[in-house]
Design a protein around this motif. Structure first.
Motif, PDB file in Angstrom:
ATOM      1  N   UNK A 156     -17.943  14.860  -2.315  1.00  0.00           N
ATOM      2  CA  UNK A 156     -19.209  15.578  -2.151  1.00  0.00           C
ATOM      3  C   UNK A 156     -20.284  15.027  -3.079  1.00  0.00           C
ATOM      4  N   UNK A 157     -19.852  14.411  -4.191  1.00  0.00           N
ATOM      5  CA  UNK A 157     -20.812  13.876  -5.164  1.00  0.00           C
ATOM      6  C   UNK A 157     -20.888  12.353  -5.128  1.00  0.00           C
ATOM      7  N   UNK A 158     -20.267  11.732  -4.121  1.00  0.00           N
ATOM      8  CA  UNK A 158     -20.170  10.270  -4.082  1.00  0.00           C
ATOM      9  C   UNK A 158     -21.528   9.584  -4.148  1.00  0.00           C
ATOM     10  N   UNK A 159     -22.471  10.075  -3.372  1.00  0.00           N
ATOM     11  CA  UNK A 159     -23.794   9.455  -3.376  1.00  0.00           C
ATOM     12  C   UNK A 159     -24.498   9.654  -4.707  1.00  0.00           C
ATOM     13  N   UNK A 160     -24.332  10.843  -5.293  1.00  0.00           N
ATOM     14  CA  UNK A 160     -25.011  11.151  -6.552  1.00  0.00           C
ATOM     15  C   UNK A 160     -24.507  10.298  -7.706  1.00  0.00           C
ATOM     16  N   UNK A 167     -23.903  11.080 -15.318  1.00  0.00           N
ATOM     17  CA  UNK A 167     -22.735  11.480 -14.536  1.00  0.00           C
ATOM     18  C   UNK A 167     -22.583  13.001 -14.540  1.00  0.00           C
ATOM     19  N   UNK A 168     -22.795  13.622 -15.679  1.00  0.00           N
ATOM     20  CA  UNK A 168     -22.726  15.082 -15.749  1.00  0.00           C
ATOM     21  C   UNK A 168     -23.769  15.731 -14.854  1.00  0.00           C
ATOM     22  N   UNK A 169     -24.955  15.178 -14.842  1.00  0.00           N
ATOM     23  CA  UNK A 169     -26.013  15.722 -13.989  1.00  0.00           C
ATOM     24  C   UNK A 169     -25.639  15.591 -12.515  1.00  0.00           C
ATOM     25  N   UNK A 174     -22.941  21.825 -10.935  1.00  0.00           N
ATOM     26  CA  UNK A 174     -22.913  22.901  -9.935  1.00  0.00           C
ATOM     27  C   UNK A 174     -22.167  22.532  -8.659  1.00  0.00           C
ATOM     28  N   UNK A 175     -21.256  21.583  -8.738  1.00  0.00           N
ATOM     29  CA  UNK A 175     -20.454  21.228  -7.560  1.00  0.00           C
ATOM     30  C   UNK A 175     -19.077  21.873  -7.683  1.00  0.00           C
ATOM     31  N   UNK A 176     -18.622  22.565  -6.637  1.00  0.00           N
ATOM     32  CA  UNK A 176     -17.343  23.291  -6.717  1.00  0.00           C
ATOM     33  C   UNK A 176     -16.160  22.363  -6.916  1.00  0.00           C
ATOM     34  N   UNK A 190     -13.152  21.172 -14.329  1.00  0.00           N
ATOM     35  CA  UNK A 190     -12.319  20.500 -15.338  1.00  0.00           C
ATOM     36  C   UNK A 190     -12.860  19.130 -15.724  1.00  0.00           C
ATOM     37  N   UNK A 191     -13.393  18.394 -14.753  1.00  0.00           N
ATOM     38  CA  UNK A 191     -13.946  17.070 -15.049  1.00  0.00           C
ATOM     39  C   UNK A 191     -15.194  17.197 -15.913  1.00  0.00           C
ATOM     40  N   UNK A 192     -16.028  18.169 -15.599  1.00  0.00           N
ATOM     41  CA  UNK A 192     -17.247  18.336 -16.389  1.00  0.00           C
ATOM     42  C   UNK A 192     -16.912  18.678 -17.847  1.00  0.00           C
ATOM     43  N   UNK A 193     -15.836  19.447 -18.056  1.00  0.00           N
ATOM     44  CA  UNK A 193     -15.435  19.756 -19.433  1.00  0.00           C
ATOM     45  C   UNK A 193     -15.037  18.490 -20.189  1.00  0.00           C
TER      46      UNK A 193
END
Length: 274
Positions: free
Chosen positions: A204-208, A242-244, A248-250, A254-257
């Motif tokens: 879902x975040x591949x493009x971002x 990368x964090x940005x 807010x992606x479901x 855990x990765x964001x932490x």
């Protein structure tokens, strides 16, 4: 690389058990009558001593972690964990017993939820005694499924279950910056404390994330975005971007932490693709 034992739990103090802990381990085992009824035996200091040392084929004592979970100085649970068995990408749960008064209160689920988050293995395998409905329900609740393999013994039949992470990505923090000229392309998440995420969630975040400055496998290969089917080295300066991108992606908490922790410490992150 030795496993970070204490990192397995935020609530409990975790350490390896030794023969000096056998009396306390016996008390824990004696409170689990259902488990031993299905085994057709009673717990004794002698058979627990054997369990402390027992190893599956092709494993060594370095692969075995017979762990005690303590709270307020009291043994709450015991776990026999074998790494790299029966395959290098599998961890085997040989034994798990929870103190009787903690059962049915979510303590076992909490212990294993943290364990599954921390263990850097694609598969976890275990066996339960056929007919032990209590054990069967517990493991199925944690999404373990029968493999179809049943191992008959003299007193009981063992049903083998497995939990597969499927197509997953792992993100870990590197203790030291990657070395120039070194190739980090081997799939080795067990060397790091990793967070795991399903491929569908990350897609879902591949493009971002496609414009994040990274390195693929070595510092000699600067690139953009994550190596979806390889290994990515993410420098500290790229972590805010990368964090940005993952915000807010479901399914990505855990990765964001992990990324947030690495950013605060100004450390590289290593990503293992599917």
């Amino acid at each position: 690389m030795a496993m970070d034992i204490q990192g397995l739990s935020a609530r409990y103090a975790v350490r390896r058990l030794t023969e000096a802990d056998l009396p306390e381990l016996l008390e824990l085992a004696e409170g689990n009558t259902t488990y031993y009824e299905h085994l057709g035996q009673r717990p004794t200091l002698e058979n627990l001593r054997e369990d402390l040392a027992k190893l599956p084929p092709r494993t060594t004592s370095e692969d075995k972690y017979f762990l005690g979970y303590y709270q307020d100085g009291r043994l709450c649970a015991a776990l026999d964990l074998i790494l790299h068995y029966p395959t290098p990408e599998t961890a085997f749960i040989g034994w798990f017993i929870l103190r009787r008064d903690l059962q049915g209160r979510g303590a076992g689920t909490e212990i294993f939820s943290e364990l599954l988050f921390r263990l850097p293995y694609r598969y976890l395998r275990l066996g339960y005694v056929k007919g032990n409905r209590e054990s069967e329900r517990f493991w199925k609740k944690l999404h373990f499924a029968p493999t179809g393999l049943e191992i008959p013994g003299e007193a009981y039949t063992m049903v083998v279950m497995e939990l597969g992470r499927g197509d997953t990505h792992a993100f870990g923090i590197m203790d030291r910056p990657p070395e120039p000229g070194r190739d980090y392309g081997d799939y080795a998440p067990e060397r790091y404390v990793c967070a795991w995420v399903e491929d569908d969630a990350l897609q879902e975040a591949a493009e971002a994330v496609s414009n994040v400055d990274c390195y693929w496998e070595t510092l000699d290969r600067p690139s953009k975005g994550l190596a979806w089917y390889g290994v990515t080295l993410v420098p500290p300066d790229s972590l805010p971007v990368l964090l940005s991108a993952l915000e807010d992606r479901p399914g990505l908490q855990p990765v964001r932490r992990i990324l947030d922790q690495a950013e605060r410490a100004h450390q590289f992150v290593i990503h293992f693709g599917i």
